[in-house]
Design a protein around this motif. Structure first.
Motif, short mmCIF file in Angstrom:
data_model
loop_
_atom_site.label_atom_id
_atom_site.label_comp_id
_atom_site.label_asym_id
_atom_site.label_seq_id
_atom_site.Cartn_x
_atom_site.Cartn_y
_atom_site.Cartn_z
N LYS A 117 6.48 7.03 -10.42
CA LYS A 117 5.87 7.77 -9.43
C LYS A 117 5.89 7.11 -8.04
N ALA A 118 5.70 7.84 -7.14
CA ALA A 118 5.87 7.58 -5.88
C ALA A 118 4.22 6.62 -5.39
N PRO A 119 4.48 5.84 -4.60
CA PRO A 119 3.23 5.13 -4.39
C PRO A 119 2.11 5.65 -3.93
N TYR A 144 -0.85 -0.18 -1.55
CA TYR A 144 -0.44 0.93 -2.24
C TYR A 144 -0.63 0.39 -3.71
N TYR A 190 1.26 -2.95 -3.83
CA TYR A 190 2.13 -3.45 -2.70
C TYR A 190 0.98 -3.63 -1.47
N PHE A 233 7.02 -4.41 3.64
CA PHE A 233 6.14 -4.06 2.18
C PHE A 233 6.19 -5.72 1.76
N GLN A 278 1.49 -3.76 2.73
CA GLN A 278 2.46 -3.39 3.82
C GLN A 278 1.93 -3.49 5.15
N GLN A 334 1.49 1.74 -7.21
CA GLN A 334 2.50 2.53 -7.66
C GLN A 334 2.57 2.33 -9.35
N VAL A 388 -1.29 5.48 -1.22
CA VAL A 388 -2.30 4.46 -0.50
C VAL A 388 -3.68 4.49 -0.97
#
Lengths: 117, 105
Positions: free
Chosen positions: B42-44, B36, B87, B97, B89, B38, B46
């Protein structure tokens, strides 16, 4: 396009229960194979998976939070929710709801929850 | 629980650089790994799933490789829009994560 959006109080007192709701639009929470989850991010820190609930209703939780967390769905409202009990300042974070078949493809914008008296 | 360890934590780079981020799992996760991106506030988002499959709409300068316990994310030619935190995951057994890698100038 599936969208999810968090809602709930931005301030919670220590020892109380944090409750957030995620509203799903553009699709059904009953969508076969989907996981609906919560992830949080303390200020300036990394992402932590809290838990997820499968479309069938089975829930899975992070072992470090399991004793305090419940995730549930409300199919009539196309929503899923998070309850985190006995919160402390360490639970202050941006909370995201997210969805996907396995990894998370749709994320909410996040909501900051501060734990303080 | 499966632990994910990313390195480095911070990476200083310039536009046009080739950048590689490593992620290690505490046990084999086959290829059940996502990456991801980020950006602040803001939101992550993919970028890659199943270790090496590019999510729709993600530029081809991003690539992923690895299986088992060792994985890499490579940006072939860093662009200004790529300065962000990345990140990994795992989703082989629940979800975990990595701690993140900040790519900065």
């Amino acid at each position: 396009q599936l969208q999810v959006q968090e809602s709930g109080p931005g301030l919670v007192k220590p020892s109380e229960t944090l409750s957030l709701t995620c509203t799903v639009s553009g699709g059904s929470i009953n969508s076969s194979g989907y996981y609906w989850g919560w992830i949080r991010q303390p200020p300036g820190m990394g992402l932590e998976w809290i838990g997820s609930i499968y479309y069938s209703g089975s829930a899975h939780y992070n072992s470090s939070l399991k004793s305090r967390v419940t995730i549930s769905t409300d199919t009539s409202k196309n929503q899923f929710s998070l309850k985190l009990r006995s919160v402390t300042a360490a639970d202050t974070a941006v909370y995201y709801c997210a969805s996907g078949y396995y990894y998370q493809t749709s994320w909410g914008q996040g909501t900051l929850v501060t734990v303080s008296s | 629980d499966i632990q994910m360890t990313q390195s480095p934590s911070t990476l200083s780079a310039s536009v046009g650089d080739r950048v590689t981020i490593t992620c290690r799992a505490s046990q084999s996760i086959s290829n059940w790994l996502a990456w991801y991106q980020q950006k602040p506030g803001k939101a992550p988002k993919v970028l890659i799933y199943k270790a090496s499959t590019l999510e729709s709409g993600v530029p081809s300068r991003f690539s992923g490789s690895g299986s088992g316990t060792e994985f890499t994310l490579t940006i072939s030619s860093l662009q200004p829009d790529d300065f962000a935190t990345y990140y990994c995951q795992q989703y082989n057994s629940l979800w975990t994560f990595g701690q993140g890698t900040k790519v900065e100038i």
